[in-house]
Enzyme design. Structure first.
Site, PDB file in Angstrom:
ATOM      1  N   LYS A   1      39.937  25.559  32.784  1.00  0.00           N
ATOM      2  CA  LYS A   1      41.171  26.314  33.036  1.00  0.00           C
ATOM      3  C   LYS A   1      42.151  25.957  31.920  1.00  0.00           C
ATOM      4  CE  LYS A   1      44.359  27.714  36.676  1.00  0.00           C
ATOM      5  NZ  LYS A   1      44.292  29.129  36.318  1.00  0.00           N
TER       6      LYS A   1
HETATM    7  N1  PMP Z   1      40.018  33.180  37.775  1.00  0.00           N
HETATM    8  C1  PMP Z   1      41.029  33.048  36.892  1.00  0.00           C
HETATM    9  C2  PMP Z   1      40.823  33.486  35.490  1.00  0.00           C
HETATM   10  C3  PMP Z   1      42.253  32.483  37.316  1.00  0.00           C
HETATM   11  O1  PMP Z   1      43.261  32.346  36.439  1.00  0.00           O
HETATM   12  C4  PMP Z   1      42.412  32.085  38.656  1.00  0.00           C
HETATM   13  C5  PMP Z   1      43.716  31.516  39.127  1.00  0.00           C
HETATM   14  N2  PMP Z   1      43.780  30.145  38.940  1.00  0.00           N
HETATM   15  C6  PMP Z   1      41.326  32.250  39.523  1.00  0.00           C
HETATM   16  C7  PMP Z   1      40.150  32.789  39.051  1.00  0.00           C
HETATM   17  C8  PMP Z   1      41.421  31.800  40.963  1.00  0.00           C
HETATM   18  O2  PMP Z   1      41.364  30.414  41.023  1.00  0.00           O
HETATM   19  P1  PMP Z   1      42.056  29.605  42.199  1.00  0.00           P
HETATM   20  O3  PMP Z   1      41.600  30.237  43.474  1.00  0.00           O
HETATM   21  O4  PMP Z   1      41.563  28.219  42.044  1.00  0.00           O
HETATM   22  O5  PMP Z   1      43.513  29.755  42.008  1.00  0.00           O
END
Ligand code: PMP
Length: 312
Positions: free
Chosen positions: A159
């Protein structure tokens, strides 16, 4: 502006006034997008005068995974990140829903692309604005002409800020074409995810979502929903490749993510999904999710970390 309510941020080991939370433009963090981060939600429960952070430790573990993959040595322990996150919320005295962003970045003076340090960290807690009404009634989406970044180039599992250039290209393109949001295919032409969220599809009554090897971020909401579908609704989610044409004939589709929670998709490239209305399972799982994050269903209280009554 909402952000005027934010008095302090955490930066590199201490609390600083909002205006002073700055880093230099010539750091690799800015020049090369060498920043990993997390987005976490805090839900305010008025009756208890308490904010609960949802799956805080899972987010911190993913942050540590991103640091490992991006060659950033953690500047603090996981426990310190947890304590500083809680302390910055207390210091701002929030009494509302909030969104926390934890960032870890490369701060070297010479700004070299391959420098490994020093590593800095920032934690911002911001009031969480309300989603648009379209988040309730459903979004019209387009499939991007851009392909999702891949594990063999810039891994979506990390991330990191740099990865969002791909999301931005796709998001701006969709918006230029008049869509509310975007779906992105991977280099094999299978669904990966949205610009900042994971995606679920319902076909023949079964929830289906791309596997973690389909070039997605391993979303924490995705994991939560897989578990809630099973535990609360007796439905086992299929994790598999999703073809483009399956999206057009899906019974239901929705995005999910920490900030978005569950947001219905009601058309893809002008093909109506569930007759342009919010599907039944989408409604059901959205309700279950909201009850879980807000603690109305006590079964998963272990996922909720209190801020003001925290012992840590
Ligand atoms: N994919 C991407 C590219 C994201 O930016 C996010 C948001 N963090 C998610 C999926 C969803 O992840 P999460 O449920 O951990 O927020």
């Amino acid at each position: 502006m909402e952000q005027t309510k934010v008095k302090y941020l955490f930066l590199n080991g201490g609390f600083v006034p909002y205006e002073d939370a700055k880093i230099h433009v010539l750091t690799p963090a800015v020049k090369y997008g060498a920043t990993v981060y997390e987005g976490i939600r805090g839900y305010f429960v008025a009756e208890e005068d308490e904010i609960y952070l949802f799956r805080l430790d899972d987010h911190l573990q993913r942050l540590f995974q991103s640091m490992e993959l991006a060659w950033m040595k953690p500047p603090f322990s996981l426990e310190d990140f947890r304590r500083n996150t809680i302390d910055i919320i207390k210091k701002n005295e929030f009494r509302e829903d909030i969104h926390i962003r934890i960032m870890v970045f490369v701060l070297s003076d010479d700004g070299s692309m391959t420098s490994l340090g020093p590593i800095g960290a920032a934690i911002a807690a911001l009031p969480m604005g309300r989603g648009s009404s379209k988040s309730e009634t459903g979004l019209h989406c387009g499939i991007s002409s851009w392909r999702r970044i891949s594990d063999s180039s810039t891994p979506p599992r990390i991330k990191c800020s740099g990865n969002y250039q791909n999301s931005r290209l796709a998001g701006v393109e969709a918006s230029n074409h008049g869509y509310d949001n975007v779906l992105i295919l991977n280099e094999n032409g299978k669904l990966s995810e949205g610009a900042g969220s994971n995606v679920f599809m319902v076909r023949r009554g079964i929830p289906i979502t791309p596997a973690v090897t389909n070039n997605i971020l391993e979303g924490i909401t995705r994991d939560t929903l897989i578990r809630l579908f099973h535990e609360k609704h007796g439905l086992k989610t299929e994790e598999r490749d999703i073809d483009r044409t399956e999206l057009y004939v899906a019974e239901e589709l929705f995005y999910c993510g920490t900030a978005m929670e569950v947001v219905p998709i009601i058309s893809v490239d002008k093909h109506l999904i569930s007759e342009g209305r919010v599907g039944r399972l989408t409604q059901t799982i959205k309700k279950t999710y909201v009850e879980t994050v807000r603690g109305r269903d006590p079964e998963h209280n272990g996922w909720r970390s209190p801020v003001y009554s925290s012992k840590k």
